[in-house]
Design a protein around this motif. Structure first.
Motif, PDB file in Angstrom:
ATOM      1  N   THR A 174      -4.405  -7.565 107.846  1.00  0.00           N
ATOM      2  CA  THR A 174      -3.663  -8.026 106.680  1.00  0.00           C
ATOM      3  C   THR A 174      -2.543  -7.058 106.289  1.00  0.00           C
ATOM      4  OG1 THR A 174      -5.377  -7.008 105.288  1.00  0.00           O
ATOM      5  CG2 THR A 174      -5.562  -9.368 105.737  1.00  0.00           C
ATOM      6  N   MET A 175      -2.704  -5.775 106.574  1.00  0.00           N
ATOM      7  CA  MET A 175      -1.667  -4.812 106.240  1.00  0.00           C
ATOM      8  C   MET A 175      -0.429  -5.024 107.105  1.00  0.00           C
ATOM      9  SD  MET A 175      -1.885  -0.658 105.862  1.00  0.00           S
ATOM     10  CE  MET A 175      -1.975  -0.323 107.624  1.00  0.00           C
ATOM     11  N   ILE A 176      -0.631  -5.272 108.385  1.00  0.00           N
ATOM     12  CA  ILE A 176       0.497  -5.536 109.277  1.00  0.00           C
ATOM     13  C   ILE A 176       1.176  -6.852 108.890  1.00  0.00           C
ATOM     14  CG2 ILE A 176       1.155  -6.052 111.650  1.00  0.00           C
ATOM     15  CD1 ILE A 176      -1.003  -4.146 112.591  1.00  0.00           C
ATOM     16  N   ALA A 177       0.371  -7.863 108.558  1.00  0.00           N
ATOM     17  CA  ALA A 177       0.935  -9.151 108.146  1.00  0.00           C
ATOM     18  C   ALA A 177       1.791  -8.983 106.895  1.00  0.00           C
ATOM     19  CB  ALA A 177      -0.188 -10.141 107.901  1.00  0.00           C
ATOM     20  N   SER A 178       1.329  -8.158 105.957  1.00  0.00           N
ATOM     21  CA  SER A 178       2.092  -7.912 104.736  1.00  0.00           C
ATOM     22  C   SER A 178       3.423  -7.241 105.053  1.00  0.00           C
ATOM     23  CB  SER A 178       1.282  -7.034 103.783  1.00  0.00           C
ATOM     24  OG  SER A 178       2.061  -6.625 102.677  1.00  0.00           O
ATOM     25  N   TYR A 179       3.400  -6.278 105.955  1.00  0.00           N
ATOM     26  CA  TYR A 179       4.632  -5.574 106.314  1.00  0.00           C
ATOM     27  C   TYR A 179       5.627  -6.517 106.984  1.00  0.00           C
ATOM     28  CZ  TYR A 179       7.848  -2.185 108.293  1.00  0.00           C
ATOM     29  OH  TYR A 179       8.973  -1.498 108.614  1.00  0.00           O
ATOM     30  N   ALA A 191      -2.858  -3.530  96.073  1.00  0.00           N
ATOM     31  CA  ALA A 191      -1.606  -4.217  95.764  1.00  0.00           C
ATOM     32  C   ALA A 191      -1.630  -5.654  96.286  1.00  0.00           C
ATOM     33  CB  ALA A 191      -0.420  -3.458  96.366  1.00  0.00           C
ATOM     34  N   LEU A 192      -2.142  -5.849  97.494  1.00  0.00           N
ATOM     35  CA  LEU A 192      -2.198  -7.198  98.064  1.00  0.00           C
ATOM     36  C   LEU A 192      -3.147  -8.087  97.278  1.00  0.00           C
ATOM     37  CD1 LEU A 192      -2.227  -6.498 101.913  1.00  0.00           C
ATOM     38  CD2 LEU A 192      -0.295  -6.903 100.398  1.00  0.00           C
ATOM     39  N   ALA A 193      -4.273  -7.541  96.840  1.00  0.00           N
ATOM     40  CA  ALA A 193      -5.242  -8.327  96.072  1.00  0.00           C
ATOM     41  C   ALA A 193      -4.639  -8.786  94.748  1.00  0.00           C
ATOM     42  CB  ALA A 193      -6.505  -7.510  95.825  1.00  0.00           C
ATOM     43  N   GLU A 194      -3.902  -7.898  94.095  1.00  0.00           N
ATOM     44  CA  GLU A 194      -3.297  -8.266  92.825  1.00  0.00           C
ATOM     45  C   GLU A 194      -2.184  -9.291  93.010  1.00  0.00           C
ATOM     46  OE1 GLU A 194      -2.130  -4.960  90.464  1.00  0.00           O
ATOM     47  OE2 GLU A 194      -4.083  -3.963  90.568  1.00  0.00           O
ATOM     48  N   GLN A 195      -1.378  -9.132  94.058  1.00  0.00           N
ATOM     49  CA  GLN A 195      -0.231 -10.003  94.257  1.00  0.00           C
ATOM     50  C   GLN A 195      -0.631 -11.396  94.736  1.00  0.00           C
ATOM     51  OE1 GLN A 195       2.074  -7.676  96.971  1.00  0.00           O
ATOM     52  NE2 GLN A 195       2.711  -6.202  95.424  1.00  0.00           N
ATOM     53  N   TYR A 196      -1.575 -11.453  95.658  1.00  0.00           N
ATOM     54  CA  TYR A 196      -1.912 -12.731  96.272  1.00  0.00           C
ATOM     55  C   TYR A 196      -3.140 -13.411  95.670  1.00  0.00           C
ATOM     56  CZ  TYR A 196       1.468 -11.674  99.953  1.00  0.00           C
ATOM     57  OH  TYR A 196       2.616 -11.389 100.629  1.00  0.00           O
ATOM     58  N   LEU A 197      -4.044 -12.626  95.095  1.00  0.00           N
ATOM     59  CA  LEU A 197      -5.313 -13.180  94.619  1.00  0.00           C
ATOM     60  C   LEU A 197      -5.501 -13.048  93.115  1.00  0.00           C
ATOM     61  CD1 LEU A 197      -7.613 -11.734  97.433  1.00  0.00           C
ATOM     62  CD2 LEU A 197      -6.473 -13.951  97.388  1.00  0.00           C
ATOM     63  N   ASN A 198      -4.549 -12.385  92.441  1.00  0.00           N
ATOM     64  CA  ASN A 198      -4.681 -12.143  91.002  1.00  0.00           C
ATOM     65  C   ASN A 198      -6.009 -11.448  90.710  1.00  0.00           C
ATOM     66  OD1 ASN A 198      -3.778 -12.307  88.277  1.00  0.00           O
ATOM     67  ND2 ASN A 198      -5.164 -14.014  87.920  1.00  0.00           N
ATOM     68  N   TYR A 199      -6.356 -10.470  91.559  1.00  0.00           N
ATOM     69  CA  TYR A 199      -7.641  -9.775  91.456  1.00  0.00           C
ATOM     70  C   TYR A 199      -7.426  -8.284  91.565  1.00  0.00           C
ATOM     71  CZ  TYR A 199     -12.508  -8.510  92.386  1.00  0.00           C
ATOM     72  OH  TYR A 199     -13.760  -7.956  92.322  1.00  0.00           O
ATOM     73  N   ARG A 200      -8.057  -7.531  90.663  1.00  0.00           N
ATOM     74  CA  ARG A 200      -7.953  -6.073  90.699  1.00  0.00           C
ATOM     75  C   ARG A 200      -9.250  -5.493  91.242  1.00  0.00           C
ATOM     76  NH1 ARG A 200      -5.957  -4.943  85.785  1.00  0.00           N
ATOM     77  NH2 ARG A 200      -3.885  -4.841  86.683  1.00  0.00           N
ATOM     78  N   PRO A 201      -9.251  -4.958  92.472  1.00  0.00           N
ATOM     79  CA  PRO A 201     -10.477  -4.412  93.080  1.00  0.00           C
ATOM     80  C   PRO A 201     -10.971  -3.166  92.351  1.00  0.00           C
ATOM     81  CG  PRO A 201      -8.774  -4.830  94.752  1.00  0.00           C
ATOM     82  CD  PRO A 201      -8.114  -4.931  93.410  1.00  0.00           C
ATOM     83  N   VAL A 202     -12.226  -2.854  92.607  1.00  0.00           N
ATOM     84  CA  VAL A 202     -12.806  -1.612  92.088  1.00  0.00           C
ATOM     85  C   VAL A 202     -12.202  -0.446  92.867  1.00  0.00           C
ATOM     86  CG1 VAL A 202     -14.918  -0.294  91.758  1.00  0.00           C
ATOM     87  CG2 VAL A 202     -14.939  -2.775  91.446  1.00  0.00           C
TER      88      VAL A 202
END
Length: 204
Positions: A174-179, A191-202
């Motif tokens: 997923t990191m390469i896909a994001s880049y 950052a990806l979780a917040e941007q795409y999933l509206n979720y803030r991980p622990v």
């Protein structure tokens, strides 16, 4: 030298008219920002603007606001039950937890797996189940019969290889896909979780 001095001198007597009330922070005007960012070629700001949703920090989902099932696997019976589910999946998301940041000189202390939203397993390998037992049990998951997905997957693949388990493709990072999608943005998992999933991980 005199010209350089003149060019860097701040002019303080410019007749600027302003209303202090106009300096209060207000809701951002997305259309005007888009026009400005486009004119100035601020591609990173444009991307961030496009990725922003209507939800604010107060509506961001967290582990406390979602129903979830996160299972710690401590026994061989629990390990067998987990594998029964994972082997049926066409795609498995996985991650390693290690004792350091160098996959060649670190010990694997745990493996995590998931195949659907809000459900995951964590298998500690420094507790009741030894690493060798866990690796042999999960080896069939990495035989190339299913897609293996992860974040910064190269690290995890190297950690497994160093421990004696080679992962067969296909794999998806997923990191390469994001880049590839937006090189100028942030690519870490939070950052990806917040941007795409509206979720803030622990945070770890």
């Amino acid at each position: 030298a005199l010209l350089s001095r003149k060019l860097v001198t701040i002019i303080t007597d410019v007749p600027v008219e302003y209303n202090p009330d106009d300096l209060h922070r207000s809701e951002k005007n997305r259309e005007k920002l888009r026009e400005l960012y486009t004119e100035m070629e601020f591609t990173r700001f444009l991307t961030a603007l496009d990725m922003e949703g209507d939800a604010g920090p107060e509506t961001m989902q967290t582990i406390d606001s979602t129903e979830h099932e996160y299972i710690t696997v401590n026994t061989e019976a629990e390990l067998t039950a987990m594998l029964k589910v994972l082997k049926k999946a066409k795609e498995v998301c996985f991650d390693t937890e290690t004792s350091g940041r160098d996959p060649h000189n670190s010990d694997i202390v745990g493996l995590s797996f998931a195949v659907k939203k809000w459900q995951a397993w964590y298998v500690p390998t420094n507790g009741e189940l030894p690493l060798e037992t866990v690796l042999e049990a999960v080896r069939p998951l990495f035989d190339g019969k299913r897609l293996i997905t992860g974040q910064n997957l190269k690290f995890d693949l190297e950690a497994l290889y160093h421990a004696g388990l080679a992962v067969e493709p296909p794999v998806f990072d997923t990191m390469i896909a994001s880049y590839i999608l937006r090189p100028e943005g942030e690519h870490n998992m939070d950052a990806l979780a917040e941007q795409y999933l509206n979720y803030r991980p622990v945070s770890i």
